[in-house]
Scaffold this motif. Structure first.
Motif, PDB file in Angstrom:
ATOM      1  N   GLU A   1      87.212  12.066  25.874  1.00 31.47           N
ATOM      2  CA  GLU A   1      87.589  13.326  25.225  1.00 31.47           C
ATOM      3  C   GLU A   1      86.619  14.451  25.588  1.00 31.47           C
ATOM      4  OE1 GLU A   1      88.639  15.097  20.753  1.00 31.47           O
ATOM      5  OE2 GLU A   1      87.793  13.078  20.982  1.00 31.47           O
ATOM      6  N   ALA A   2      85.315  14.134  25.650  1.00 32.31           N
ATOM      7  CA  ALA A   2      84.323  15.162  25.974  1.00 32.31           C
ATOM      8  C   ALA A   2      84.566  15.747  27.358  1.00 32.31           C
ATOM      9  CB  ALA A   2      82.913  14.572  25.887  1.00 32.31           C
ATOM     10  N   CYS A   3      84.891  14.905  28.334  1.00 28.64           N
ATOM     11  CA  CYS A   3      85.139  15.388  29.692  1.00 28.64           C
ATOM     12  C   CYS A   3      86.466  16.134  29.779  1.00 28.64           C
ATOM     13  CB  CYS A   3      85.116  14.215  30.678  1.00 28.64           C
ATOM     14  SG  CYS A   3      83.468  13.519  30.956  1.00 28.64           S
ATOM     15  N   MET A   4      87.455  15.726  28.995  1.00 25.33           N
ATOM     16  CA  MET A   4      88.730  16.449  28.965  1.00 25.33           C
ATOM     17  C   MET A   4      88.508  17.866  28.440  1.00 25.33           C
ATOM     18  SD  MET A   4      91.238  14.552  30.162  1.00 25.33           S
ATOM     19  CE  MET A   4      92.660  15.462  29.547  1.00 25.33           C
ATOM     20  N   LYS A   5      87.679  17.986  27.419  1.00 24.15           N
ATOM     21  CA  LYS A   5      87.425  19.310  26.836  1.00 24.15           C
ATOM     22  C   LYS A   5      86.609  20.199  27.775  1.00 24.15           C
ATOM     23  CE  LYS A   5      87.864  18.057  21.961  1.00 24.15           C
ATOM     24  NZ  LYS A   5      87.198  17.939  20.648  1.00 24.15           N
ATOM     25  N   LYS A   6      85.760  19.579  28.592  1.00 26.07           N
ATOM     26  CA  LYS A   6      84.990  20.361  29.565  1.00 26.07           C
ATOM     27  C   LYS A   6      85.893  20.845  30.704  1.00 26.07           C
ATOM     28  CE  LYS A   6      80.533  18.028  28.849  1.00 26.07           C
ATOM     29  NZ  LYS A   6      79.541  17.112  29.482  1.00 26.07           N
ATOM     30  N   ASN A   7      86.979  20.153  30.926  1.00 28.99           N
ATOM     31  CA  ASN A   7      87.928  20.493  32.000  1.00 28.99           C
ATOM     32  C   ASN A   7      89.324  20.629  31.395  1.00 28.99           C
ATOM     33  OD1 ASN A   7      86.035  19.938  34.474  1.00 28.99           O
ATOM     34  ND2 ASN A   7      85.866  18.117  33.189  1.00 28.99           N
TER      35      ASN A   7
ATOM     36  N   ARG B   1      93.313  15.772  21.947  1.00 31.42           N
ATOM     37  CA  ARG B   1      92.226  15.028  21.305  1.00 31.42           C
ATOM     38  C   ARG B   1      92.271  13.579  21.795  1.00 31.42           C
ATOM     39  NH1 ARG B   1      93.283  11.682  17.087  1.00 31.42           N
ATOM     40  NH2 ARG B   1      95.405  11.645  16.246  1.00 31.42           N
ATOM     41  N   GLY B   2      91.115  12.951  21.774  1.00 30.09           N
ATOM     42  CA  GLY B   2      91.022  11.568  22.214  1.00 30.09           C
ATOM     43  C   GLY B   2      90.923  11.441  23.724  1.00 30.09           C
ATOM     44  N   ALA B   3      90.543  10.254  24.148  1.00 33.93           N
ATOM     45  CA  ALA B   3      90.477   9.960  25.589  1.00 33.93           C
ATOM     46  C   ALA B   3      91.883   9.876  26.162  1.00 33.93           C
ATOM     47  CB  ALA B   3      89.723   8.655  25.821  1.00 33.93           C
ATOM     48  N   VAL B   4      91.973  10.005  27.480  1.00 33.42           N
ATOM     49  CA  VAL B   4      93.262   9.938  28.167  1.00 33.42           C
ATOM     50  C   VAL B   4      93.218   8.820  29.204  1.00 33.42           C
ATOM     51  CG1 VAL B   4      94.880  11.148  29.672  1.00 33.42           C
ATOM     52  CG2 VAL B   4      93.751  12.392  27.819  1.00 33.42           C
ATOM     53  N   PHE B   5      94.247   7.972  29.184  1.00 33.95           N
ATOM     54  CA  PHE B   5      94.389   6.916  30.187  1.00 33.95           C
ATOM     55  C   PHE B   5      95.436   7.365  31.201  1.00 33.95           C
ATOM     56  CE2 PHE B   5      92.385   4.655  26.773  1.00 33.95           C
ATOM     57  CZ  PHE B   5      91.597   3.705  27.402  1.00 33.95           C
ATOM     58  N   TRP B   6      95.087   7.213  32.484  1.00 38.02           N
ATOM     59  CA  TRP B   6      95.936   7.718  33.556  1.00 38.02           C
ATOM     60  C   TRP B   6      96.571   6.563  34.313  1.00 38.02           C
ATOM     61  CZ3 TRP B   6      96.146  13.075  33.897  1.00 38.02           C
ATOM     62  CH2 TRP B   6      95.181  13.757  33.142  1.00 38.02           C
ATOM     63  N   PRO B   7      97.835   6.710  34.701  1.00 33.34           N
ATOM     64  CA  PRO B   7      98.522   5.631  35.413  1.00 33.34           C
ATOM     65  C   PRO B   7      98.043   5.496  36.850  1.00 33.34           C
ATOM     66  CG  PRO B   7      99.923   7.559  35.328  1.00 33.34           C
ATOM     67  CD  PRO B   7      98.713   7.889  34.505  1.00 33.34           C
TER      68      PRO B   7
ATOM     69  N   GLY C   1      85.987   0.790  22.886  1.00 34.10           N
ATOM     70  CA  GLY C   1      87.399   1.096  22.719  1.00 34.10           C
ATOM     71  C   GLY C   1      87.684   1.784  21.398  1.00 34.10           C
ATOM     72  N   ARG C   2      86.957   1.410  20.345  1.00 38.41           N
ATOM     73  CA  ARG C   2      87.206   1.985  19.027  1.00 38.41           C
ATOM     74  C   ARG C   2      86.648   3.389  18.864  1.00 38.41           C
ATOM     75  NH1 ARG C   2      82.980  -1.712  18.480  1.00 38.41           N
ATOM     76  NH2 ARG C   2      81.142  -1.060  17.271  1.00 38.41           N
ATOM     77  N   HIS C   3      85.881   3.846  19.852  1.00 39.31           N
ATOM     78  CA  HIS C   3      85.294   5.190  19.772  1.00 39.31           C
ATOM     79  C   HIS C   3      85.951   6.174  20.740  1.00 39.31           C
ATOM     80  CE1 HIS C   3      81.370   3.162  18.157  1.00 39.31           C
ATOM     81  NE2 HIS C   3      82.256   3.386  17.203  1.00 39.31           N
ATOM     82  N   LEU C   4      87.102   5.800  21.269  1.00 40.08           N
ATOM     83  CA  LEU C   4      87.789   6.656  22.247  1.00 40.08           C
ATOM     84  C   LEU C   4      88.679   7.700  21.587  1.00 40.08           C
ATOM     85  CD1 LEU C   4      88.826   4.024  24.938  1.00 40.08           C
ATOM     86  CD2 LEU C   4      87.001   5.712  25.095  1.00 40.08           C
TER      87      LEU C   4
END
Length: 372
Positions: free
Chosen positions: A172-178, A252-258, A153-156
């Motif tokens: 974040e890495a997958c968001m940047k790839k897409n 930037r950062g990970a994304v949480f989806w509803p 969690g602290r590395h998201l």
């Protein structure tokens, strides 16, 4: 009266059943007796990697639940939770000295399988094992729904929201790839996303209502020939509509989806092609989620168990009998926990034979006690 005496045995057993249901949800959707290889690339299943047979430095490989029991008993295994679209590798060309006992005839390689650092016991952007003996920080691991790696969690790069177990996360890495996912994130993820999406949808609906039907527009311009086929209107692109709304999310950062966010993704031809090219077409499939898989496993487990006559019988016992059974049950549970911890310490998989042996020892112990 002691507060402990007010605890119902039914309550105790129901609490344990809930814990067992959660623990077995991942395994309930997988077959523990038959290798999954004949099923091809299984949509989602529980997987393991064998550090004994395919150590770091070699080729990554994954084995199904049944093979982890039957072919890799006593080996050093990494539990991979679940992976999508994977075919069991057990005994194929990646294993030098091991043949699958359940399905020995296999292709040399499964070319469509995808592998990651997880198959060598490494996780997160920090590349550490889990559990990590050198990490003193209590931190939950969360799985990315795209790359399926597990991250601390602290590395998201973002805060972990409440109710995270009901939300899907994309790192974040997958968001940047897409990068097109950032457009959706601005409207679907984060505070106020639902209201913004509803407003954008209302504007789109109002625009459609004021727009003349496509067929009427064509008829006014050119009288159609009886032999000329009418072309259906291409549905509008929801992604383009969201882009036009010009709402930007911080990229930037990970994304949480509803919940149910996947059903809001655009399904027009161009967007389907974009998802396919990026290898993420599964995002359009709501049954692809781990939650859907677990719910299916839990439902299947309940169906197999059916009604439990033991629970009904316990309600008819008097208080003294219930307390005696509670104490006996707690003693047995404590001994079972100690028994299972020896397997965890050695990294061994617990088989049905091991469990049968444990209860045989318990029966022998009770017989000796009854004779004294």
């Amino acid at each position: 009266m002691c507060e402990e005496q007010t605890v119902s045995l039914v309550d105790v057993l129901q609490e344990d059943e809930e814990l067992e249901e959660e623990a077995s949800a991942v395994l309930a959707g997988s077959d523990s007796d038959h290798c999954s290889y004949p099923q091809g690339y299984v949509k989602r299943q529980a997987l393991y990697a064998c550090n004994t047979c395919t150590p770091k430095g070699g080729e990554a490989a994954g084995v199904c639940l049944a093979c982890s029991y039957k072919c890799h008993e006593g080996h050093d295994l990494f539990e991979l939770y679940t992976k999508r679209n994977f075919r069991c590798d057990c005994g194929n060309g990646k294993f030098k000295d091991l043949q699958c006992k359940l399905h020995p005839e296999k292709d040399e390689f499964n070319t469509l399988n995808k592998y990651s650092q997880n198959f060598f016991g490494s996780y997160c952007t920090c590349g550490r094992p889990y559990p990590d003996p050198d990490d003193q920080v209590e931190d939950e691991m969360i799985q990315c729904v795209v790359c399926e790696d597990w991250l601390h969690g602290r590395h998201l790069g973002c805060s972990v929201p409440d109710g995270v177990e009901l939300q899907e996360m994309i790192c974040e890495a997958c968001m940047k790839k897409n990068p097109f996912l950032w457009v959706y994130a601005a409207h679907l993820a984060g505070p106020g996303a639902a209201a913004t999406t509803a407003a954008a949808q209302q504007r789109a609906d109002e625009s459609d209502a004021n727009r003349p039907p496509v067929a009427t527009q064509v008829e006014e311009a050119v009288e159609p020939s009886p032999k000329r086929p009418r072309r259906e209107a291409e549905p509008s692109c929801r992604l383009e509509e969201l882009q036009a709304a010009a709402r930007e999310a911080e990229r930037r950062g990970a994304v949480f989806w509803p919940s149910a966010w996947r059903c809001r993704l655009c399904r027009c031809g161009a967007c389907r092609a974009r998802l396919s090219e990026a290898g993420v077409s599964f995002l359009l499939d709501e049954s692809d989620t781990v939650l859907a898989y677990e719910n299916k496993g839990k439902s299947s487990e309940r169906t197999q168990q059916g009604s439990d006559p033991l629970m009904s019988a316990l309600d008819n016992l008097n208080r003294v009998q219930q307390l005696e059974i509670i104490h006996g049950y707690n003693d047995m549970k404590s001994e079972l926990k100690d028994f299972l911890q020896t397997f965890a310490a050695e990294g061994k998989v617990v088989t049905s034979d091991d469990i049968h042996h444990f209860f045989e020892q318990q029966s022998e112990k009770r017989r000796r006690e009854s004779c004294t």
